[in-house]
Design a protein around this motif. Structure first.
Motif, short mmCIF file in Angstrom:
data_model
loop_
_atom_site.label_atom_id
_atom_site.label_comp_id
_atom_site.label_asym_id
_atom_site.label_seq_id
_atom_site.Cartn_x
_atom_site.Cartn_y
_atom_site.Cartn_z
N UNK A 22 6.82 -38.40 20.00
CA UNK A 22 7.21 -39.51 20.87
C UNK A 22 6.83 -40.85 20.23
N UNK A 23 5.67 -40.91 19.62
CA UNK A 23 5.25 -42.13 18.91
C UNK A 23 6.25 -42.46 17.80
N UNK A 24 6.66 -41.44 17.07
CA UNK A 24 7.60 -41.67 15.96
C UNK A 24 8.99 -42.06 16.44
N UNK A 25 9.42 -41.47 17.56
CA UNK A 25 10.70 -41.86 18.15
C UNK A 25 10.64 -43.32 18.61
N UNK A 84 12.33 -53.91 25.95
CA UNK A 84 11.08 -53.40 26.51
C UNK A 84 11.21 -51.89 26.66
N UNK A 85 10.14 -51.17 26.34
CA UNK A 85 10.19 -49.70 26.32
C UNK A 85 9.29 -49.11 27.40
N UNK A 86 9.83 -48.13 28.14
CA UNK A 86 9.05 -47.35 29.08
C UNK A 86 9.19 -45.87 28.79
N UNK A 87 8.28 -45.07 29.32
CA UNK A 87 8.32 -43.62 29.15
C UNK A 87 8.47 -42.95 30.51
N UNK A 88 9.34 -41.92 30.56
CA UNK A 88 9.44 -41.05 31.73
C UNK A 88 9.09 -39.65 31.26
N UNK A 89 7.97 -39.11 31.74
CA UNK A 89 7.53 -37.79 31.30
C UNK A 89 7.54 -36.78 32.43
N UNK A 90 8.04 -35.58 32.16
CA UNK A 90 8.05 -34.50 33.15
C UNK A 90 7.16 -33.37 32.68
N UNK A 139 14.54 -50.12 28.04
CA UNK A 139 15.01 -48.76 27.77
C UNK A 139 13.91 -47.78 28.15
N UNK A 140 14.31 -46.65 28.74
CA UNK A 140 13.38 -45.61 29.16
C UNK A 140 13.56 -44.39 28.26
N UNK A 141 12.47 -43.96 27.65
CA UNK A 141 12.48 -42.78 26.78
C UNK A 141 11.98 -41.59 27.59
N UNK A 142 12.77 -40.52 27.61
CA UNK A 142 12.41 -39.33 28.39
C UNK A 142 11.70 -38.31 27.52
N UNK A 143 10.55 -37.84 28.01
CA UNK A 143 9.81 -36.76 27.36
C UNK A 143 9.86 -35.56 28.30
N UNK A 144 10.67 -34.55 27.93
CA UNK A 144 10.90 -33.42 28.84
C UNK A 144 9.72 -32.47 28.86
N UNK A 145 9.73 -31.58 29.84
CA UNK A 145 8.64 -30.65 30.02
C UNK A 145 8.80 -29.38 29.22
N UNK A 181 17.38 -39.82 25.92
CA UNK A 181 16.99 -38.44 26.13
C UNK A 181 17.03 -37.76 24.76
N UNK A 182 15.93 -37.14 24.37
CA UNK A 182 15.92 -36.49 23.05
C UNK A 182 15.13 -35.19 23.12
N UNK A 183 15.39 -34.34 22.15
CA UNK A 183 14.68 -33.05 22.07
C UNK A 183 13.36 -33.24 21.34
N UNK A 184 12.27 -32.86 21.99
CA UNK A 184 10.95 -32.94 21.34
C UNK A 184 10.80 -31.90 20.23
#
Length: 225
Positions: free
Chosen positions: A96-99, A113-119, A35-41, A67-70
């Protein structure tokens, strides 16, 4: 809160963190291992059209996405005026750590398995969170990111890290090269997308981001946990 999600479906979820609730969209394809967790800009949200496009392409490759709201809705309103929360990288990384902790405790996602996608600034939050969850996060991808804002964390990031930058985004290329030199991860790459500016709005450039990201995540998230 944080209700269970049926496999192969997309669900709106609520993630409780301390005294706040973060809204998210969770998609888990049948049989996925990652799963990929998105961290938006900065100034963006889980409805970012660019991140949603990349997420949909990753789903086609059989990867889960979150996809979640920071920021909460109230924080978004404040930030529209002050713009200070979007650059509070440590706070965003902590969210993000808590999510990630929530994913690790959710029965439907705890074995993925967890990955991060950050913009943009989200890339810095992703790298700091990857340092904090060094034995959990299997891959990081940054799109037009500001990894330089995660300076102190860079030497301790273990996850394979891919930095993607537009070929016309000259200042951010320099920032990413600077960060790449400081990353100690065994696998790290900087990919330049020719003709792309910061937001990858030029025809075909976002598709290249999705392709590069998909290959990176498939390589690192499909191993048995």
């Amino acid at each position: 809160m944080g209700e269970l999600v049926s496999k192969g479906k997309s669900s709106e979820i609520q993630i409780p963190i301390d005294s706040i609730i973060l809204e998210g969209n969770l998609t888990i394809p049948e049989g996925t291992k990652g799963i990929v967790v998105f961290a938006h800009g900065s100034g963006s949200s889980r409805f970012s059209p660019r991140n949603r496009y990349v997420a949909q392409e990753l789903q086609k490759e059989g990867l889960g996405t979150l996809l979640f709201d920071l920021l909460t809705a109230e924080e978004e309103r404040i930030d529209m005026i002050t713009a200070h929360l979007r650059f509070d990288i440590d706070m965003l990384a902590n969210r993000l750590v808590n999510v990630t902790n929530w994913l690790l405790s959710n029965p439907d996602t705890k074995n993925l398995n967890i990955g991060y996608f950050g913009a943009s600034t989200g890339a810095a939050a992703a790298l700091i969170a990857a340092k904090e969850h060094a034995n959990i996060i299997k891959a990081v991808v940054s799109r037009g990111g500001r990894p330089d804002l995660a300076e102190k964390a860079l030497p301790d990031v273990k996850a394979p890290t891919l930095l993607i930058v537009g070929g016309e985004d000259y200042q951010v290329i320099e920032m990413n090269q600077w960060a790449l030199d400081r990353l100690k991860a065994e696998q790290k790459e900087l990919k330049i997308v020719p003709g792309a500016t910061h937001l990858f709005e030029e025809p075909g450039t976002l598709e290249q981001v999705a392709n590069l990201s998909g290959e990176w995540f498939k390589r690192h998230l499909r191993e048995e946990k």
